[in-house]
Design a protein around this motif. Structure first.
Motif, short mmCIF file in Angstrom:
data_model
loop_
_atom_site.label_atom_id
_atom_site.label_comp_id
_atom_site.label_asym_id
_atom_site.label_seq_id
_atom_site.Cartn_x
_atom_site.Cartn_y
_atom_site.Cartn_z
N LEU A 53 0.80 -1.22 0.00
CA LEU A 53 0.00 0.00 0.00
C LEU A 53 0.84 1.27 0.00
N ARG A 54 2.15 1.13 0.09
CA ARG A 54 3.04 2.29 0.00
C ARG A 54 3.25 2.71 -1.45
N GLU A 55 2.89 1.82 -2.37
CA GLU A 55 3.03 2.15 -3.79
C GLU A 55 1.87 3.04 -4.22
N LYS A 56 2.18 4.07 -4.99
CA LYS A 56 1.17 5.05 -5.39
C LYS A 56 0.01 4.40 -6.13
N ALA A 57 0.30 3.35 -6.90
CA ALA A 57 -0.74 2.68 -7.68
C ALA A 57 -1.77 2.01 -6.78
N ASN A 58 -1.41 1.77 -5.52
CA ASN A 58 -2.32 1.10 -4.59
C ASN A 58 -2.94 2.05 -3.56
N HIS A 59 -2.73 3.33 -3.74
CA HIS A 59 -3.25 4.30 -2.77
C HIS A 59 -4.77 4.33 -2.73
N ASP A 60 -5.43 3.85 -3.81
CA ASP A 60 -6.89 3.85 -3.80
C ASP A 60 -7.44 2.92 -2.73
N VAL A 61 -6.71 1.82 -2.45
CA VAL A 61 -7.11 0.92 -1.37
C VAL A 61 -7.00 1.63 -0.03
N LEU A 62 -5.85 2.28 0.15
CA LEU A 62 -5.59 3.00 1.41
C LEU A 62 -6.57 4.16 1.59
N GLU A 63 -6.82 4.89 0.52
CA GLU A 63 -7.76 6.02 0.60
C GLU A 63 -9.17 5.55 0.93
N GLY A 64 -9.56 4.42 0.36
CA GLY A 64 -10.88 3.88 0.65
C GLY A 64 -11.04 3.50 2.10
N PHE A 65 -10.00 2.87 2.65
CA PHE A 65 -10.02 2.47 4.06
C PHE A 65 -10.11 3.68 4.97
N ILE A 66 -9.23 4.67 4.77
CA ILE A 66 -9.21 5.85 5.63
C ILE A 66 -10.50 6.65 5.50
N SER A 67 -11.00 6.78 4.28
CA SER A 67 -12.25 7.52 4.06
C SER A 67 -13.41 6.86 4.79
N THR A 68 -13.43 5.53 4.79
CA THR A 68 -14.49 4.80 5.48
C THR A 68 -14.41 5.02 6.99
N VAL A 69 -13.20 4.96 7.52
CA VAL A 69 -13.02 5.11 8.97
C VAL A 69 -13.33 6.53 9.43
N LEU A 70 -12.86 7.53 8.69
CA LEU A 70 -13.04 8.92 9.09
C LEU A 70 -14.34 9.53 8.57
N LYS A 71 -15.05 8.80 7.73
CA LYS A 71 -16.34 9.24 7.19
C LYS A 71 -16.23 10.56 6.43
N THR A 72 -15.15 10.67 5.68
CA THR A 72 -14.94 11.83 4.81
C THR A 72 -14.02 11.42 3.68
N ASP A 73 -14.11 12.09 2.56
CA ASP A 73 -13.31 11.71 1.40
C ASP A 73 -11.85 12.13 1.61
N ILE A 74 -10.96 11.15 1.57
CA ILE A 74 -9.53 11.38 1.81
C ILE A 74 -8.73 11.08 0.54
N LYS A 75 -7.86 12.01 0.16
CA LYS A 75 -6.94 11.80 -0.95
C LYS A 75 -5.51 11.94 -0.42
N ILE A 76 -4.70 10.93 -0.63
CA ILE A 76 -3.33 10.93 -0.13
C ILE A 76 -2.43 11.75 -1.06
N LYS A 77 -1.74 12.69 -0.46
CA LYS A 77 -0.81 13.52 -1.21
C LYS A 77 0.56 12.85 -1.29
N ARG A 78 1.01 12.31 -0.17
CA ARG A 78 2.32 11.65 -0.15
C ARG A 78 2.44 10.81 1.12
N LEU A 79 3.36 9.86 1.09
CA LEU A 79 3.70 9.08 2.28
C LEU A 79 4.94 9.68 2.91
N LEU A 80 4.99 9.66 4.23
CA LEU A 80 6.10 10.24 4.97
C LEU A 80 6.86 9.14 5.71
N GLU A 81 8.03 9.46 6.18
CA GLU A 81 8.84 8.49 6.89
C GLU A 81 8.22 8.18 8.25
#
Length: 307
Positions: free
Chosen positions: A19-47
């Motif tokens: 899920l650290r790969e940009k091509a898979n961020h849609d999975v991560l965004e879907g999970f976070i959006s579901t949990v936080l109940k708001t639309d989340i778009k990932i800009k970048r991953l941090l250390e």
């Protein structure tokens, strides 16, 4: 002919490797959006600590840190084994982000919002729910009102409440969750607990996860590493079962407040049952037959099939 059940990669492994790969961020965004109940778009991953390839890879803990399009920090942590001071760990992790991501001398209005999402596979605290939210509010001691932002502050900080300026904590207690429903959060909890994604999954990110986290898509070398990871987890859990069975962990954590004897007894009763079921799940993930798992754990074949 019965269609063979598809198996999917565990979320902690996916966080660490896929899920650290940009091509898979849609999975991560879907999970976070579901949990936080708001639309989340990932800009970048941090250390983060989980980004580093550590020798102690057997440790059943993974974390991932992201920044969304609004500049907020999203910390996802997976904890697989009991930790009695986990509440303090959550506080430390969020507080550390607050101080790390503001430049020295910068105005406090630039403090970033932090969302701490914690997926735990053990019985953290005492409570009957599977999902908990924690936020900071200031309540009046005499009037019993909640302190609000001024109109200027709302406009300046783009926030509706004082709690929006403070770290927000989400705890997902997913151990043994097996309730599938049309509710998006329930569907994610089900996957986190079972690594199964039924055909009718429609929660944000889960449809993408069906394709991107398919176990069969792994190459040979990656598959070997994943199987080794599952085996390490099983060994670690077995070690914890032994410790729980002797009452050391629960006895230590609860004994000081409730009496050592009560803690030891509870550790024996709850630890054995929880540990055996967890071990059976891992053995099932590794492809072992239900009959062999039953012989090793003492559980019935029927119960193993339903895990």
């Amino acid at each position: 002919m019965t269609k063979k059940k598809r198996t999917f990669i565990s979320f902690d492994w996916a966080l660490k490797h896929l899920l650290r790969e940009k091509a898979n961020h849609d999975v991560l965004e879907g999970f976070i959006s579901t949990v936080l109940k708001t639309d989340i778009k990932i800009k970048r991953l941090l250390e983060s600590e989980g980004n580093k390839d550590r020798e102690e890879a057997k440790s059943n803990r993974v974390d991932l840190l992201a920044e969304d399009s609004a500049g907020d920090l999203l910390l996802i942590e997976v904890q697989g084994e009991p930790e009695f001071a986990y509440f303090q760990r959550m506080l430390f992790g969020a507080s550390k982000l607050v101080t790390e991501y503001i430049d020295s001398g910068e105005n406090y209005e630039h403090v970033k919002r932090v969302y701490s999402i914690n997926i735990v596979y053990f019985d953290l605290g005492q409570g009957e729910d599977c999902v908990y939210e924690g936020k900071t509010e200031f309540c009046g001691l005499t009037k019993h009102d909640v302190l609000q932002l001024s109109p200027f502050q709302k406009q300046k900080f783009k926030a509706e409440a004082v709690s929006d300026l403070y770290p927000r904590y989400i705890i997902l207690k997913v151990n043994d969750f097996n309730h599938w429903s049309r509710n998006s959060l329930d569907q994610w909890l089900y996957f986190l607990s079972t690594t199964d994604i039924p055909e009718d999954a429609d929660a944000p990110g889960l449809r993408e996860a069906r394709e991107k986290l398919d176990r069969m898509r792994m190459g040979r070398d990656e598959g070997i590493l994943y199987d080794r990871y599952l085996m390490d987890r099983a060994i670690l859990r077995n070690q914890m079962i032994t410790a729980r069975g002797e009452g050391y962990i629960e006895g230590h954590n609860e004994g000081y407040s409730e009496g050592m004897d009560k803690g030891i007894q509870k550790g024996r009763e709850e630890g054995r049952e929880e540990g055996i079921i967890s071990t059976a799940k891992n053995m099932k993930l590794m492809g072992m037959k239900a009959e062999d798992i039953a012989k090793a754990t003492g559980l019935s074949v029927e119960k193993i099939m339903n895990l």
